[in-house]
Structure formats: structure tokens, C-alpha cells
Design a protein around this motif. Structure first.
Motif, PDB file in Angstrom:
ATOM      1  N   MET A  88       2.470   9.035 -15.011  1.00 26.33           N
ATOM      2  CA  MET A  88       2.235   7.644 -14.581  1.00 26.33           C
ATOM      3  C   MET A  88       0.786   7.277 -14.830  1.00 26.33           C
ATOM      4  SD  MET A  88       4.930   6.266 -13.451  1.00 26.33           S
ATOM      5  CE  MET A  88       4.311   4.870 -12.528  1.00 26.33           C
ATOM      6  N   SER A  89       0.587   6.020 -15.024  1.00 26.94           N
ATOM      7  CA  SER A  89      -0.778   5.527 -15.141  1.00 26.94           C
ATOM      8  C   SER A  89      -0.780   4.109 -14.628  1.00 26.94           C
ATOM      9  CB  SER A  89      -1.225   5.587 -16.595  1.00 26.94           C
ATOM     10  OG  SER A  89      -0.340   4.812 -17.366  1.00 26.94           O
ATOM     11  N   VAL A  90      -1.968   3.529 -14.580  1.00 24.05           N
ATOM     12  CA  VAL A  90      -2.069   2.167 -14.073  1.00 24.05           C
ATOM     13  C   VAL A  90      -1.232   1.242 -14.942  1.00 24.05           C
ATOM     14  CG1 VAL A  90      -3.643   0.278 -13.601  1.00 24.05           C
ATOM     15  CG2 VAL A  90      -4.361   2.632 -13.210  1.00 24.05           C
ATOM     16  N   ARG A  91      -0.368   0.503 -14.299  1.00 30.88           N
ATOM     17  CA  ARG A  91       0.535  -0.362 -15.063  1.00 30.88           C
ATOM     18  C   ARG A  91       0.074  -1.806 -14.947  1.00 30.88           C
ATOM     19  NH1 ARG A  91       5.766   1.100 -16.046  1.00 30.88           N
ATOM     20  NH2 ARG A  91       6.636  -0.710 -14.983  1.00 30.88           N
ATOM     21  N   ARG A  92      -0.232  -2.387 -16.072  1.00 31.36           N
ATOM     22  CA  ARG A  92      -0.692  -3.777 -16.073  1.00 31.36           C
ATOM     23  C   ARG A  92       0.204  -4.588 -17.002  1.00 31.36           C
ATOM     24  NH1 ARG A  92      -6.271  -3.210 -14.645  1.00 31.36           N
ATOM     25  NH2 ARG A  92      -6.063  -2.165 -12.641  1.00 31.36           N
ATOM     26  N   LEU A  93       0.146  -5.873 -16.880  1.00 26.60           N
ATOM     27  CA  LEU A  93       0.901  -6.722 -17.803  1.00 26.60           C
ATOM     28  C   LEU A  93       0.292  -6.609 -19.196  1.00 26.60           C
ATOM     29  CD1 LEU A  93       1.524  -9.957 -15.729  1.00 26.60           C
ATOM     30  CD2 LEU A  93       2.949  -7.944 -15.965  1.00 26.60           C
ATOM     31  N   ARG A  98       4.622 -10.568  -4.985  1.00 18.45           N
ATOM     32  CA  ARG A  98       5.686  -9.681  -4.498  1.00 18.45           C
ATOM     33  C   ARG A  98       6.520  -9.161  -5.668  1.00 18.45           C
ATOM     34  NH1 ARG A  98       3.533 -10.682   0.006  1.00 18.45           N
ATOM     35  NH2 ARG A  98       2.284  -8.979  -0.811  1.00 18.45           N
ATOM     36  N   ALA A 118       0.099  -4.997  -3.371  1.00 19.60           N
ATOM     37  CA  ALA A 118      -0.286  -3.693  -3.883  1.00 19.60           C
ATOM     38  C   ALA A 118       0.516  -3.442  -5.143  1.00 19.60           C
ATOM     39  CB  ALA A 118      -0.012  -2.622  -2.843  1.00 19.60           C
ATOM     40  N   ILE A 119      -0.146  -3.401  -6.291  1.00 24.43           N
ATOM     41  CA  ILE A 119       0.583  -3.145  -7.519  1.00 24.43           C
ATOM     42  C   ILE A 119       0.470  -1.669  -7.865  1.00 24.43           C
ATOM     43  CG2 ILE A 119       0.304  -5.490  -8.384  1.00 24.43           C
ATOM     44  CD1 ILE A 119      -1.832  -4.317 -10.305  1.00 24.43           C
ATOM     45  N   GLY A 120       1.388  -1.212  -8.716  1.00 23.79           N
ATOM     46  CA  GLY A 120       1.398   0.188  -9.088  1.00 23.79           C
ATOM     47  C   GLY A 120       1.913   1.043  -7.949  1.00 23.79           C
ATOM     48  N   ARG A 121       1.794   2.336  -8.115  1.00 21.56           N
ATOM     49  CA  ARG A 121       2.309   3.227  -7.078  1.00 21.56           C
ATOM     50  C   ARG A 121       1.505   4.511  -7.051  1.00 21.56           C
ATOM     51  NH1 ARG A 121       8.103   4.773  -9.666  1.00 21.56           N
ATOM     52  NH2 ARG A 121       8.301   6.079  -7.826  1.00 21.56           N
ATOM     53  N   LEU A 137       5.468  -9.033  -8.817  1.00 19.48           N
ATOM     54  CA  LEU A 137       4.604  -8.175  -9.634  1.00 19.48           C
ATOM     55  C   LEU A 137       4.525  -6.770  -9.030  1.00 19.48           C
ATOM     56  CD1 LEU A 137       2.609  -8.169 -12.078  1.00 19.48           C
ATOM     57  CD2 LEU A 137       0.791  -8.507 -10.415  1.00 19.48           C
ATOM     58  N   GLU A 138       4.507  -6.693  -7.708  1.00 23.30           N
ATOM     59  CA  GLU A 138       4.491  -5.392  -7.041  1.00 23.30           C
ATOM     60  C   GLU A 138       5.687  -4.556  -7.480  1.00 23.30           C
ATOM     61  OE1 GLU A 138       4.514  -6.499  -2.906  1.00 23.30           O
ATOM     62  OE2 GLU A 138       2.412  -6.022  -2.638  1.00 23.30           O
ATOM     63  N   TYR A 149      -2.408 -11.938  -7.176  1.00 22.11           N
ATOM     64  CA  TYR A 149      -1.593 -12.048  -8.382  1.00 22.11           C
ATOM     65  C   TYR A 149      -2.492 -12.307  -9.585  1.00 22.11           C
ATOM     66  CZ  TYR A 149       1.978 -13.453 -11.662  1.00 22.11           C
ATOM     67  OH  TYR A 149       2.783 -13.536 -12.757  1.00 22.11           O
ATOM     68  N   THR A 198       5.551  -3.540 -11.229  1.00 22.28           N
ATOM     69  CA  THR A 198       4.595  -2.482 -11.565  1.00 22.28           C
ATOM     70  C   THR A 198       4.941  -1.173 -10.875  1.00 22.28           C
ATOM     71  OG1 THR A 198       3.154  -3.227  -9.773  1.00 22.28           O
ATOM     72  CG2 THR A 198       2.644  -4.032 -11.972  1.00 22.28           C
ATOM     73  N   PHE A 199       5.790  -1.235  -9.852  1.00 26.37           N
ATOM     74  CA  PHE A 199       6.131  -0.016  -9.107  1.00 26.37           C
ATOM     75  C   PHE A 199       7.116   0.843  -9.891  1.00 26.37           C
ATOM     76  CE2 PHE A 199       8.422   2.536  -6.050  1.00 26.37           C
ATOM     77  CZ  PHE A 199       7.434   2.961  -5.178  1.00 26.37           C
ATOM     78  N   GLU A 237      -2.998  -0.256  -6.454  1.00 33.63           N
ATOM     79  CA  GLU A 237      -4.206  -1.067  -6.371  1.00 33.63           C
ATOM     80  C   GLU A 237      -3.914  -2.332  -5.578  1.00 33.63           C
ATOM     81  OE1 GLU A 237      -5.642  -1.878 -10.278  1.00 33.63           O
ATOM     82  OE2 GLU A 237      -6.161   0.220 -10.656  1.00 33.63           O
ATOM     83  N   ASP A 285      -2.063   5.400  -8.390  1.00 34.92           N
ATOM     84  CA  ASP A 285      -2.468   4.232  -9.171  1.00 34.92           C
ATOM     85  C   ASP A 285      -2.269   2.923  -8.429  1.00 34.92           C
ATOM     86  OD1 ASP A 285      -3.129   5.757 -11.455  1.00 34.92           O
ATOM     87  OD2 ASP A 285      -0.996   6.065 -11.779  1.00 34.92           O
TER      88      ASP A 285
END
Lengths: 204, 686
Positions: A1-6, A73, B176-179, A75-76, B188, A79-80, B184, B182
Motif C-alpha cells: 500500500m502507499s498513499v493513494r491520491r486522485l 466522505r 481521513a483519506i487512505g488507510r 473520497l475517504e 476534500y 482511497t481506503f 491522512e 498512509d
């Protein structure tokens, strides 16, 4: 896993197709008033299926709008879960299991094939056919090593049969899902090594 | 009630109490980061672990387990909680070690230092060294608005800010994005937070991840002198603590007052700090040949006195602004009585409220805490979110509990809760009044948007009729509630600072040629037309000062002690934090000096003497922190008046939340907030 961004490059807009919209409305109606947010994972999944297997910012906002949720919400959620792709993927999106059983059974060879034929992880080939990602255990350890391509598992891979598989996919030929060495589900390779006799047979 | 042993001490608590609350009841303090009394329970920091007997044999998060989850012993012995056992000590040390793994060692350069929960708890519950040798996690800082600075390496993922914006503020800005590692905390796509309560997330943050941006790197908490006082930015009268260093106000923080603001304050309350320092009037001025020139107090007072003596009483008027304390309003009233003028007004906006219908007709009778008891609400011509964001959070709190129908007449705005929109003007209200069925404990909130217009009295009557006919008045419940926007208003109305017999109201006084001399005590929201000689007592170079012929510099609310009455009629005492700048003086003293210059000194020489006078005339001002309740009979009497309302829609009382008074208009931070709110400022990442 790594930081997930758009993804940096986004598509302009996203609208559900009329069929998907109808499906969505039908599903939303199943939830009690004020609890539509529970629909978010299926809604995102449908959006991803419609949108070449990845979620754009517009798709996320569309789902938030449809379910009356704050955008953050949605986006959470997006990205999860690693099942949601936040950047474009190939027509055949290969998720390779690199966890211990697959690693012991030779997933490194499969990775070499992918590195050579597809390139680094997360990069879509120029023809748009393939991209790949190493993921955690997909739960088919008996048939290691294995990959998941779109919705299907391909198991008991070797460098040779995996290359052949990729060739077939690239050429649009039909391929066989599941084990690539012909065994049924996860029965033993070769002969039985346990439960070789019925109960009582040995006592005679 | 359930009995439970906490470290051997038996306490009797309700079964739905959490173990943490039971421990607090027993006087045992449990360390915590994510748990907050006013937010939902998350249970993710694990700092509050305790050992239990009568439950699972492992450390339990005491914030997330309730007393009734524990079983009694085999012989009926009460369940037991241990907070000082070796297991608990080890568990706390372990949790603290994990929390510190990724927490940077930047306490010396962190603004939270000295008031940091993590720092304090690491000292008390942690171990003295770390066994972690690997690299720490690095997280990009996020832009989340102009009021809160982020330093995300320090974040320990307690999610208090996320829960606050989702639950209390109701805007759902943060998430809180990611898990896992990671994860954060962010808004938005790094957009600015949209709540008027966003500054509170910096208070909630137990570490230095979210910090008040305007106060970055300005000082340390132990350098500040802390003064507990009352806010005047809106009519709520929130309890605040003002921190000052030397002669400078450094920051404003909320104090807990469950009856008024719980522990939140609005962004305007918190961040007008820089407005207290800019645009200040720090010496008297006299207008000569159309230009204001600095003058001495003697000259300025003499100029006003000369003009006063030359003007007949009927041509003199007195106006009181939105931020005046009761003492100076009373002093100005005494002065006006001395001069014999009936032209008094405290209602710059022209609100049709006054003592003539009784005190109940202009109070928020339901009380702020009473909102939580209401059964339904009818909001008339008010936008509580802008007029009093903290009160709005209280309405939202009631709404979240469910079974609370809100109907609204007036501006259709996002109030952070759902409501039935009835219409824009009095006709919709009339229709609702005719068709709606009575409910139990109706809360009728009428705002200045409905009152500050020609037919304001009719709107007031319609609101009273709604209260009377739809369940707003019953035994022990008076739901008729006026939401004020000005901190000075209720107090001034209590003093009867309204036109006497034949007197002019604020609007009429401001007309050209109506008067020859106007004493203006900080009324900056009203444009006084050319003609009259204006003696302005105020703090900032705002509209009032621009129009003034003589400026007598006064004290801002942090620079004087005084009484204020909030919208529910609660008398509260504000205290001086710092002295007024330069030659400025407290307003009551300015009025006393002015009366001396007129040759007829007012009968007091100190604030204490003035207060004695005030309390003699109006005994209820002696009951500090209390409400002298309004009588329901007055509402019934009010409802019996005929009401003929116009059809025009109710206009919002507040155009711009960030610019409602001279202090806020002088604040650069408020200007930035306003620009952001107007959507003018591009969302630029820091």
C-alpha cells in the motif's frame, strides 16, 4: 500500500449511463431514508465499471451528489479500498499477488515477465491493453502463484504459461480462467497425498 | 444506577455511562486523545486502556465500553475497573510508544508546546526513551483554510476534527483519506473549510497538527495573562478567555459554559484579534474645514459642550451601537435625561422591538440550553448560522437527536440541518399559522430580518400568535424567542434606550435636518445623513468616525469592564484585559468627563459607583449569569394585537458574517475569511 491520491490527469465529467442510473435509483430506493450513504461502495463500484475500471474526481463527486454525502466522505471510501483504482488502468488490469505463499511458489518469475512485457507498476502500456500492480494476498494460496486479471483469477502460473496467457489476451483469443495447468479448483497436483484410503479400509 | 468499583472505590453511576465517565466520577483521571465529551466515541487512540474484572481479560478502551457491559462477580460483587495496575501501566506505555513512533520531536518549534495533550501525557504515562530506530513517517501539510494551519507530521489520527466538522459544525469538511500508516487527515482535495466554527478544530486537536494560523509563532501559552470574559461579536455572549501579553491581546479561546456556548466559539469571536489593533482611534479628533485634526481631550470636550449648550434639547439625539456595555449606555441615558431629550435609540437597524410589549417580547425566552428541550422549531426571518453560529450548532444538536421538525420562513440558506421551507415572506407565515397543527414545545425563533422593516411589529405579532396557537407556550415552556444580532441590544432595551414621548427613532434621527446634535456611542451600522453635528464615541475608524465632527476615543470590549445581556436575557460580566490604546478612555469615563464639561457632572466618579446607580434603577442587572425570565402573559398580550404584514420577502439580517461590526471590519483575517467565503480567493495550496 502507499498513499493513494486522485490521478493528476482527470476526465472532464462523469455521468452514469441511463441503465446504470436506473440501476442506481433502484438500489438507492432499498435503503431507508437518510441511510443512502450505505450505498456508497456499490455505487462507486458501478461507476468504476462504467468508467474503464477507474474512478475520476468527477465520478466521486457524482456519487456524492447521488447519495447526498459530503464529497470527503466518498473520497475517504475511494482511497481506503484498493479495489477502487484512482488512475487509469489497462484494458486488462493485472493484480499480482506477491505475498508469502505466492512468493515461495515463484511469483518473482511472474513479476519479471510483467516488468519485461508491461513495464513498471501502474503504467499502462501504449496500446492501452495492460497495466499491473502488486497486491497483498488474494486468497488463492493453494494454487500459487496467481494473478487476478480484471474479475478473474489465473492460477498455477509459470513464466511460460503466463506469457502465453498474455499473448492470448493481447490477441483477443479466448483464455481459460482458473488453474493454467489443468487441475480442478484446488485439488492436489499429481496424486493424492492424504486421505488416500476410505475410513476403515486400512483396518482390514 | 449501577455499582462499580474503580480502583477499589465504589461509585454508583448510570449503566449507560462509559467506564471513562465512571472513573471520572470516582475522581480518577484517564488519559485520552480521541475521546471528547461533546463528540461521538471513536475509540481509536487506545490511550484510555484500563483493566476490567467482569469483562474480557485484556486491556479495554474505557471510552468505548459502558458500565452495563461488565458482568458482576459470581457472588454479586460489583464489576471492577483497575486504572493503576501493572497491566494498565504497561498498556499505556505501549500505546504511548506507538503514538510517538511517528510523532516528530519538534516540541521546541511547535506552537502547541506547553498546552499539548501528547506532551503532557507522554510525560506522565510514557517511558523515557524510544526503541524505534527506523525512519519516521512523513506527511505533506494540507491547506484547509485561512484560520487553521496544518503540520500533518504531528497528527496522531484521533479524528476529533473530523467528528467535529461532521457532527457539531455540520459541514463535513474534514475526513481521513487512505488507510493504515498512509491515513491522512485533510479536507476534500485541500479545499478551505466552509464552517463558521472551523477555528474550534485547532482547540480540539490534542497535538500540534492543527493550529490557529493567524497566531503562528507568536508566543508561548505560559507567557500569556489569561482573562475570563464575554464575547460581543454576536448576541450569544459566548464565554471566552482572552490571552494577552503586555498591552497586546494575543488570542481568544472559548471557555466552557454549558448554558451558552458549550465549548465552541465562532470564527469571528476567535479571530478578530488583529482587528483590535488596527484602525484604532487613539486620540480625540475635531473636524475643521471638513477635515479631522488631532485634538486634546479638553478641546474636544469643549467643542462638544459648546455645541450642546447652543442646541435646544429637542434637536439633540443619542444613539447606541451594537457593542456598547450596559454601563455606558446607562451613562448616556442619564446624560440624555439631564439634557432633556426624548430622542434615544439603540436599534440602528430599525428593528421593531421595544420595552412597550414587555421584556418577554424581545428575549430568546426558550433559552439557548432550552433549544435541546424543544419539540419542533419555526424559524422566521433568521439565518441562525450567520447570526449566531454557536446557537445554530445547538439547533443542529437537537435536530441530530431526531424527531425535530424545523420550518423556515425567510431566506433559503444552508443551515447545516434540514428544514421545511414555507416561503419567503409574512404571507407564508400566515398560511402556516392557519394550517399547522399544534405540537408540543414549539420553538419560535424570530430574527432581525423579520423585525428590522416597516411591518416588523406585525411579524413580531405573527410570531407571538404562532407561539400561542401552535404549542409555543405551555407550563414551563416559553418558546417565543427573538434572536438578536447585537450584543448591546437586549441590555439597552432593558434600560429603555428607545425614543421617549415624541422622540425620534434611529432611522428618523439619521435623516438630514432632523437633529442638530447627535451623540453617537459606537453606532457604525447606520449612515447619518449630513447636517447634524455628530459627537462620536467609538473605537475604530469606521463609518461612525468618518461621519463624526468630534471623535472621542473609547474602549473596545477587551479594554473595559462591563455588563452585557445576551439574547436570552442573561446578564454577563466582561472584564478588562488590556488598557485602551493611546489617549482612549473607557466609554463611561468619557461620558462622565463630557457631563463635567457641560457643567453638570453625572452622579458617579467610578465604575463601581455607576454600577451601584445602575442596579438601583434596574435591580436585575445585579444577578450576574442569571436570566430574569420574561412572562408568557406578555407574549399572549402581544399576540392579541392585529397584525397587517406586507408581502415582501424577509431579507437576511446579516449580509456578510465576517463584517458585522467595526472591529471585524478592521481585521485582515476576517477580510480574508470573507473573501474566501465570497469565493473570490482561489483555493491555493499552501
Amino acid at each position: 500500500m502507499s498513499v493513494r491520491r486522485l490521478a493528476e490527469e482527470q476526465t472532464e465529467s462523469f455521468e452514469f449511463t441511463p441503465e446504470n442510473k436506473a440501476w442506481l435509483d433502484e438500489q438507492i430506493a432499498k435503503y431507508p431514508d437518510g441511510r443512502q450513504a450505505s450505498m456508497v461502495v456499490p455505487a462507486l463500484w458501478q461507476a468504476q465499471k462504467q468508467h474503464d475500471n477507474w474512478l475520476s474526481q468527477a465520478a466521486i463527486e457524482n456519487v456524492a451528489q447521488a447519495l447526498g454525502m459530503a464529497k470527503i466522505r466518498v473520497l475517504e471510501i475511494a482511497t481506503f479500498y484498493s479495489m477502487f483504482n484512482l488512475a487509469p488502468v489497462g484494458k486488462y488490469f493485472i493484480q499480482l499477488c506477491g505475498t508469502t505463499p505466492c512468493l515461495l511458489a515463484g511469483s518473482d518469475e511472474i513479476i519479471d515477465v510483467l516488468q519485461r512485457r508491461v513495464g513498471p507498476q501502474r503504467r499502462v502500456t501504449d496500446d492501452g491493453l495492460f497495466s499491473w500492480l502488486e497486491v497483498e494476498c488474494l486468497g488463492a494460496c493453494c494454487n500459487a502463484p496467481m494473478v487476478q486479471i480484471n474479475d478473474d483469477y489465473y492460477e498455477d502460473l509459470t513464466a511460460e504459461n503466463f506469457e502465453k496467457l498474455l499473448d492470448n489476451l493481447a490477441a483477443g483469443r479466448p483464455v481459460k480462467t482458473g488453474s493454467q495447468i489443468g487441475r480442478v479448483s484446488s485439488e492436489p497436483v499429481g496424486k493424492l497425498t492424504s486421505l488416500t484410503s476410505f475410513y476403515g479400509d486400512g483396518a482390514k | 444506577m449501577t455499582k462499580i468499583l474503580v480502583d477499589g472505590v465504589e461509585v454508583d453511576v448510570p449503566g449507560e455511562f462509559t467506564l471513562l465517565q465512571a472513573c471520572e466520577q470516582a475522581g480518577v483521571e484517564i488519559p485520552r486523545f480521541c475521546y471528547h465529551e461533546r463528540l461521538s466515541i471513536a475509540g481509536n487512540c487506545r490511550m484510555c486502556l484500563v483493566e476490567v474484572k467482569g469483562g474480557p481479560p485484556k486491556p479495554q478502551a474505557s471510552c468505548a465500553m459502558s458500565v452495563k457491559d461488565l458482568r458482576p462477580g459470581p457472588n454479586g460483587a460489583p464489576p471492577e475497573v483497575l486504572t493503576k495496575s501493572p497491566m494498565v501501566k504497561k498498556a499505556r506505555e505501549g500505546v504511548m510508544e506507538f503514538l510517538l513512533i511517528n510523532h516528530p520531536l519538534d516540541c521546541p518549534i511547535c506552537d502547541q508546546g506547553g498546552e499539548c495533550d501528547l506532551q503532557d501525557q507522554a510525560l506522565v504515562f510514557g517511558v523515557d526513551s524510544s526503541r524505534y530506530r527506523e525512519n519516521k513517517r512523513a506527511v505533506e501539510d494540507k491547506y484547509i483554510g485561512v484560520l487553521v494551519k496544518t503540520e500533518m507530521n504531528r497528527c496522531i489520527h484521533c479524528t476529533r476534527c473530523v467528528r467535529f466538522t461532521a457532527e457539531v459544525a455540520g459541514t463535513g469538511d474534514m475526513g481521513a483519506i487512505g488507510r493504515g500508516e498512509d491515513m491522512e487527515i485533510t479536507t476534500y482535495l485541500e479545499s478551505a473549510m466552509s464552517s463558521e466554527l472551523q477555528g474550534n478544530v485547532a482547540d480540539l486537536c490534542p497535538v500540534g497538527a492543527l493550529l490557529p494560523k493567524p497566531q503562528s509563532f507568536r508566543g508561548r501559552p505560559w507567557e500569556y495573562q489569561k482573562t475570563e470574559t464575554i464575547d460581543v461579536m454576536d448576541a450569544l455572549g459566548a464565554a471566552i478567555r482572552v490571552d494577552s501579553r503586555g498591552r497586546e491581546v494575543m488570542r481568544i479561546l472559548p471557555r466552557i459554559n454549558d448554558l451558552v456556548n458549550e465549548e465552541w466559539i465562532s470564527d469571528k469571536t476567535r479571530q478578530i484579534v488583529d482587528g483590535l489593533k488596527t484602525q484604532r482611534l487613539d486620540r480625540p479628533y475635531i473636524r475643521e474645514n471638513g477635515r479631522l485634526r488631532p485634538a486634546s481631550w479638553q478641546e474636544a470636550l469643549a467643542a462638544v459642550a459648546a455645541k450642546t449648550k447652543a442646541t435646544p434639547a429637542s434637536r439633540i439625539g443619542a444613539l447606541v451601537g451594537d457593542l456598547a456595555a450596559i454601563e455606558e449606555t446607562f451613562a448616556l441615558r442619564l446624560l440624555a435625561e439631564q439634557l432633556g431629550t426624548p430622542n434615544l435609540d439603540c436599534r440602528q437597524d430599525g428593528a421593531k422591538l421595544g420595552p412597550k410589549f414587555g421584556r418577554a417580547s424581545y428575549l430568546f425566552n426558550a433559552t439557548i440550553a432550552g433549544i435541546e428541550q424543544a419539540g419542533a422549531a419555526l424559524i422566521i426571518g433568521a439565518n441562525p448560522r450567520k447570526e449566531s453560529p454557536v446557537l445554530n450548532a445547538r439547533i443542529r444538536k437537537r435536530w441530530l437527536r431526531g424527531d425535530f421538525k424545523i420550518s423556515l420562513v425567510g431566506e433559503r440558506a444552508d443551515l447545516t440541518y434540514g428544514y421545511d421551507y414555507l416561503g419567503a415572506g409574512p404571507d407564508s407565515l400566515l398560511q402556516f399559522l392557519r394550517s399547522a397543527k399544534p405540537v408540543e414545545k414549539l420553538l419560535v425563533i424570530i430574527g432581525q430580518g423579520a423585525l428590522a422593516r416597516e411591518d416588523g411589529e406585525a411579524a413580531l405579532t405573527l410570531a407571538a400568535q404562532s407561539a400561542q396557537n401552535l404549542g409555543g407556550l405551555s407550563d414551563g415552556w416559553n418558546g417565543f424567542s427573538v434572536l438578536h444580532t447585537a450584543a448591546a441590544r437586549v441590555g439597552a432595551l432593558d434600560l429603555g434606550f428607545t425614543p421617549g414621548a415624541g422622540g425620534l427613532d434611529a432611522g428618523a434621527m439619521a435623516k438630514a435636518g432632523a437633529l442638530d446634535l447627535i451623540f453617537n456611542l459606537g453606532a457604525d451600522e447606520l449612515a447619518i445623513e449630513p447636517g447634524a453635528f455628530v459627537a462620536y464615541i467609538g473605537t475604530h475608524g469606521d463609518r461612525g468616525a468618518h461621519r463624526a465632527d468630534v471623535i472621542l476615543p473609547g474602549a473596545a470590549y477587551t479594554e473595559k469592564s462591563g455588563l452585557y445581556v445576551n439574547t436570552e436575557g442573561r446578564v454577563q460580566r466582561a472584564f478588562r484585559v488590556v488598557f485602551p490604546p493611546g489617549e482612549a478612555r473607557e466609554d463611561w469615563a468619557v461620558l462622565r468627563a463630557l457631563s463635567g464639561a457641560l457643567g453638570n457632572p453625572l452622579p458617579f466618579d467610578s465604575l463601581a459607583a455607576l454600577r451601584r446607580r445602575l442596579v438601583e434603577a434596574h435591580p436585575h442587572f445585579a444577578q450576574v449569569d442569571e436570566i430574569a425570565p420574561g412572562e408568557a402573559a406578555q407574549i399572549i398580550a402581544l399576540a392579541s394585537h392585529p397584525a397587517v404584514a406586507m408581502k415582501d420577502p424577509f431579507a437576511p439580517a446579516i449580509e456578510n458574517f465576517y463584517f458585522t461590526n467595526p472591529i471585524a471590519r478592521a481585521s485582515a483575517v476576517m477580510a480574508e475569511c470573507s473573501a474566501l467565503a465570497q469565493g473570490r480567493l482561489a483555493q491555493a495550496a499552501e
